[in-house]
Enzyme design. Structure first.
Site, PDB file in Angstrom:
ATOM      1  N   ASN A  11       0.877  -1.173   0.000  1.00  0.00           N
ATOM      2  CA  ASN A  11       0.000   0.000   0.000  1.00  0.00           C
ATOM      3  C   ASN A  11       0.918   1.228   0.000  1.00  0.00           C
ATOM      4  OD1 ASN A  11      -1.874   1.979   0.424  1.00  0.00           O
ATOM      5  ND2 ASN A  11      -2.764   1.064   2.270  1.00  0.00           N
ATOM      6  N   LYS A  18       3.547   0.844   2.920  1.00  0.00           N
ATOM      7  CA  LYS A  18       3.230  -0.163   3.939  1.00  0.00           C
ATOM      8  C   LYS A  18       3.170  -1.516   3.255  1.00  0.00           C
ATOM      9  CE  LYS A  18       0.493   3.031   6.646  1.00  0.00           C
ATOM     10  NZ  LYS A  18      -0.791   3.657   6.719  1.00  0.00           N
ATOM     11  N   ARG A  95      -2.576  -2.192  -3.464  1.00  0.00           N
ATOM     12  CA  ARG A  95      -3.803  -1.409  -3.282  1.00  0.00           C
ATOM     13  C   ARG A  95      -3.703  -0.204  -4.215  1.00  0.00           C
ATOM     14  NH1 ARG A  95      -6.189   1.311   2.185  1.00  0.00           N
ATOM     15  NH2 ARG A  95      -8.029   2.184   1.191  1.00  0.00           N
ATOM     16  N   HIS A 183     -12.880   3.222  -0.537  1.00  0.00           N
ATOM     17  CA  HIS A 183     -12.853   2.297   0.613  1.00  0.00           C
ATOM     18  C   HIS A 183     -13.503   0.954   0.271  1.00  0.00           C
ATOM     19  CE1 HIS A 183     -12.576   6.013   3.440  1.00  0.00           C
ATOM     20  NE2 HIS A 183     -11.390   5.453   3.324  1.00  0.00           N
ATOM     21  N   GLY A 212     -12.034   6.365   9.580  1.00  0.00           N
ATOM     22  CA  GLY A 212     -10.606   6.438   9.904  1.00  0.00           C
ATOM     23  C   GLY A 212     -10.137   7.843   9.609  1.00  0.00           C
ATOM     24  N   ARG A 243      -9.821  16.326   5.377  1.00  0.00           N
ATOM     25  CA  ARG A 243     -10.593  16.616   4.157  1.00  0.00           C
ATOM     26  C   ARG A 243     -11.960  17.200   4.517  1.00  0.00           C
ATOM     27  NH1 ARG A 243      -9.872  10.718   1.504  1.00  0.00           N
ATOM     28  NH2 ARG A 243      -8.169  10.335   2.948  1.00  0.00           N
ATOM     29  N   MET A 286      -8.604  11.861  16.094  1.00  0.00           N
ATOM     30  CA  MET A 286      -9.761  11.794  16.993  1.00  0.00           C
ATOM     31  C   MET A 286      -9.347  11.644  18.457  1.00  0.00           C
ATOM     32  SD  MET A 286     -12.955  12.045  17.353  1.00  0.00           S
ATOM     33  CE  MET A 286     -13.719  11.996  15.746  1.00  0.00           C
ATOM     34  N   ARG A 287      -8.266  10.889  18.716  1.00  0.00           N
ATOM     35  CA  ARG A 287      -7.837  10.727  20.115  1.00  0.00           C
ATOM     36  C   ARG A 287      -7.472  12.074  20.730  1.00  0.00           C
ATOM     37  NH1 ARG A 287      -4.004   5.821  18.613  1.00  0.00           N
ATOM     38  NH2 ARG A 287      -3.977   7.208  16.824  1.00  0.00           N
ATOM     39  N   GLY A 330     -10.214   2.975  12.267  1.00  0.00           N
ATOM     40  CA  GLY A 330      -9.657   3.483  13.531  1.00  0.00           C
ATOM     41  C   GLY A 330     -10.677   4.070  14.493  1.00  0.00           C
ATOM     42  N   ILE A 331     -11.448   5.048  14.039  1.00  0.00           N
ATOM     43  CA  ILE A 331     -12.409   5.701  14.931  1.00  0.00           C
ATOM     44  C   ILE A 331     -13.599   4.772  15.193  1.00  0.00           C
ATOM     45  CG2 ILE A 331     -13.945   7.691  15.200  1.00  0.00           C
ATOM     46  CD1 ILE A 331     -12.058   9.232  13.255  1.00  0.00           C
ATOM     47  N   GLU A 333     -13.758   1.572  15.158  1.00  0.00           N
ATOM     48  CA  GLU A 333     -13.434   0.396  15.977  1.00  0.00           C
ATOM     49  C   GLU A 333     -13.086   0.765  17.420  1.00  0.00           C
ATOM     50  OE1 GLU A 333     -10.341  -1.873  13.954  1.00  0.00           O
ATOM     51  OE2 GLU A 333     -11.403  -1.584  12.057  1.00  0.00           O
ATOM     52  N   GLU A 381      -8.339  -4.629   5.049  1.00  0.00           N
ATOM     53  CA  GLU A 381      -8.218  -4.425   3.602  1.00  0.00           C
ATOM     54  C   GLU A 381      -7.081  -5.259   3.021  1.00  0.00           C
ATOM     55  OE1 GLU A 381      -8.165  -0.495   5.046  1.00  0.00           O
ATOM     56  OE2 GLU A 381      -9.319   0.268   3.350  1.00  0.00           O
TER      57      GLU A 381
HETATM   58  P1  ADP Z   1      -6.411   5.415   8.073  1.00  0.00           P
HETATM   59  O1  ADP Z   1      -7.657   5.967   7.454  1.00  0.00           O
HETATM   60  O2  ADP Z   1      -5.207   6.293   7.873  1.00  0.00           O
HETATM   61  O3  ADP Z   1      -6.171   3.940   7.807  1.00  0.00           O
HETATM   62  P2  ADP Z   1      -7.207   4.582  10.745  1.00  0.00           P
HETATM   63  O4  ADP Z   1      -8.292   3.681  10.251  1.00  0.00           O
HETATM   64  O5  ADP Z   1      -6.059   3.971  11.459  1.00  0.00           O
HETATM   65  O6  ADP Z   1      -6.661   5.560   9.642  1.00  0.00           O
HETATM   66  O7  ADP Z   1      -7.898   5.646  11.733  1.00  0.00           O
HETATM   67  C1  ADP Z   1      -7.186   6.687  12.299  1.00  0.00           C
HETATM   68  C2  ADP Z   1      -8.132   7.452  13.233  1.00  0.00           C
HETATM   69  O8  ADP Z   1      -8.603   6.547  14.248  1.00  0.00           O
HETATM   70  C3  ADP Z   1      -7.491   8.639  13.933  1.00  0.00           C
HETATM   71  O9  ADP Z   1      -8.393   9.739  13.952  1.00  0.00           O
HETATM   72  C4  ADP Z   1      -7.305   8.107  15.344  1.00  0.00           C
HETATM   73  O10 ADP Z   1      -7.332   9.126  16.309  1.00  0.00           O
HETATM   74  C5  ADP Z   1      -8.533   7.224  15.479  1.00  0.00           C
HETATM   75  N1  ADP Z   1      -8.374   6.312  16.626  1.00  0.00           N
HETATM   76  C6  ADP Z   1      -7.513   5.285  16.763  1.00  0.00           C
HETATM   77  N2  ADP Z   1      -7.621   4.751  17.998  1.00  0.00           N
HETATM   78  C7  ADP Z   1      -8.562   5.475  18.654  1.00  0.00           C
HETATM   79  C8  ADP Z   1      -9.127   5.439  19.965  1.00  0.00           C
HETATM   80  N3  ADP Z   1      -8.736   4.535  20.864  1.00  0.00           N
HETATM   81  N4  ADP Z   1     -10.093   6.330  20.270  1.00  0.00           N
HETATM   82  C9  ADP Z   1     -10.485   7.264  19.389  1.00  0.00           C
HETATM   83  N5  ADP Z   1      -9.996   7.344  18.135  1.00  0.00           N
HETATM   84  C10 ADP Z   1      -9.051   6.481  17.784  1.00  0.00           C
END
Ligand code: ADP
Length: 398
Positions: A11, A18, A95, A183, A212, A243, A286-287, A330-331, A333, A381
């Protein structure tokens, strides 16, 4: 694929590559090594690889030189060959963001296919060239290795023509200006595992929220995409990390006429300076926003949730109702509070959250008796790409 063979999933982005190494594991494939090279094009590129247990297998930083994508791919291949043990590389599967109207499924990459995919660069200028660069490198340094391309747009080819159309004249739509959706590999993976969570979902009306850094929603009917929030490009739909998501097209005209913005400046604004980062002024992550006491961080989260709620309504209309909502990426999950807020907005559809299950954050998170069920399902993915490559090479996919 005979046993002893491995598939490398690549990717490649603007500043990183990656990779994941997969091997045969019973009827499916399993990953045994993952890694990345980050910081490409600048001094100090960093390579790291981890095994399946998360243990660091190798790490290196290159100082005093700017590692190019081409160098990175060569170094990556050397590393892979040195860490395969008894396995040999059967294929490298990439990808690729855009397959255009021509490529809906995975393809074996040839020089001709690569040339066709390079012609799609204007449709995804920030991603397509980087996705394709390693393909060209491998053609020159390892022509004996089969290469497979899997597209983020491919899964959405099943959308009905109306869902793909813009209300524009034919001389524009004929140039490929239509909604594609992205996606797709994530949605395809989720569709493939949904029946494990509830067999009835295989035929159901489901919205998958891939939240994410990039974020979109997809409406699935009987496991096929019928609509999505991303359109011609991956900047459409929901606000994302950096974005903007959907805008009134008149905003663009205003920025051009009144603020004298040019195309590259607009691109920077819409792709890199907007979304959660733009609204909050704090972070795209988001964190960090959830941990911040800045009211603008709260506003960015609230706007994200509000837009997700509005788009869920739109996709439920496209589906003619809703049976299940799935959170992933990420968000989706990991943020229980974000999921709670989205589910509260979707209460009008008949969704009742099970608080404890939501906090635990896996599997079914809706309350017993909830008319619409909700799930947290981790996406994969890379596994989807590896499966496509294996099936294509085994002649099981057209
Ligand atoms: P990408 O789209 O680059 O693959 P990810 O699917 O890894 O990204 O998502 C990244 C997002 O997920 C970031 O905004 C990150 O803050 C959020 N995230 C990851 N872990 C947590 C968590 N424990 N709580 C809240 N948001 C999280």
């Amino acid at each position: 694929m005979t046993s002893g063979n491995a598939i490398v999933v690549v990717n490649a982005g603007s500043s990183s590559i990656k990779f994941s190494l997969f091997r045969e594991d019973g009827p499916d494939l399993s990953v045994f090594l993952k890694g990345q090279i980050e910081g490409l094009g600048a001094d100090g590129a960093h390579f790291s690889a981890h095994d399946i247990g998360g243990e660091l297998v190798a790490e290196k930083r290159w100082t005093g030189e700017a590692v190019t994508h081409d160098d990175a791919m060569r170094r990556l291949l050397d590393f892979v060959h040195g860490h395969l043990g008894a396995y040999r590389v059967d294929a490298v599967a990439h990808r690729i963001v855009h397959g255009g109207a021509e490529f809906s499924g995975p393809i074996r990459l040839t020089a001709e296919a690569l040339a066709n995919l390079e012609r799609l660069t204007p449709l995804a200028p920030l991603h397509q060239p980087h996705n394709l660069a390693p393909v060209r490198t491998l053609f020159s340094i390892a022509p004996q290795i089969s290469q497979v391309g899997c597209f983020d747009t491919g899964f959405h080819a099943s959308q009905p023509p109306l869902a793909q159309a813009f209300a524009l004249p034919p001389e524009i739509t004929d140039r490929g200006v239509r909604r594609y959706g992205f996606h797709g590999l994530s949605y395809e993976y989720i569709a493939s595992v949904l029946p494990r969570y509830d067999p009835a979902l295989a035929q159901a009306r489901v919205i998958v929220a891939h939240l994410g850094n990039g974020a979109s929603l997809c409406a699935l009917k009987a496991g096929r995409s019928v609509a999505s929030t991303m359109g011609f490009t991956a900047v459409d739909g929901l606000p994302m990390g950096t974005r903007s998501g959907a805008l009134d097209p008149g905003v663009i005209l205003y920025l051009i006429d009144e603020m004298k913005m040019g195309p590259r400046e607009l691109e920077q604004l819409l792709y890199k300076q907007s979304g959660l980062l733009g609204v909050s002024g704090v972070s795209s992550d988001m964190r960090s926003l959830e941990a911040s006491s800045d009211p603008r961080a709260r506003l960015a989260i609230d706007l994200f949730v509000y837009r997700i709620g509005r788009e869920i309504g739109s996709l439920a209309a496209a589906l003619g109702g809703l049976d299940a909502l799935v959170f992933t990426a990420g968000i989706g999950e990991h943020s229980a509070s974000l999921r709670r807020a989205v589910c509260e907005d979707a209460a009008w559809l008949g969704l009742v959250l099970a608080e404890t299950a939501n906090e635990a954050g896996a599997g079914k998170i809706s309350a017993p008796g909830s008319r619409v069920s909700a799930f947290v399902i981790p996406t994969d993915e890379e596994l989807m790409i590896a499966r496509h490559a294996r099936n294509l090479l085994a002649g099981e996919e057209p």
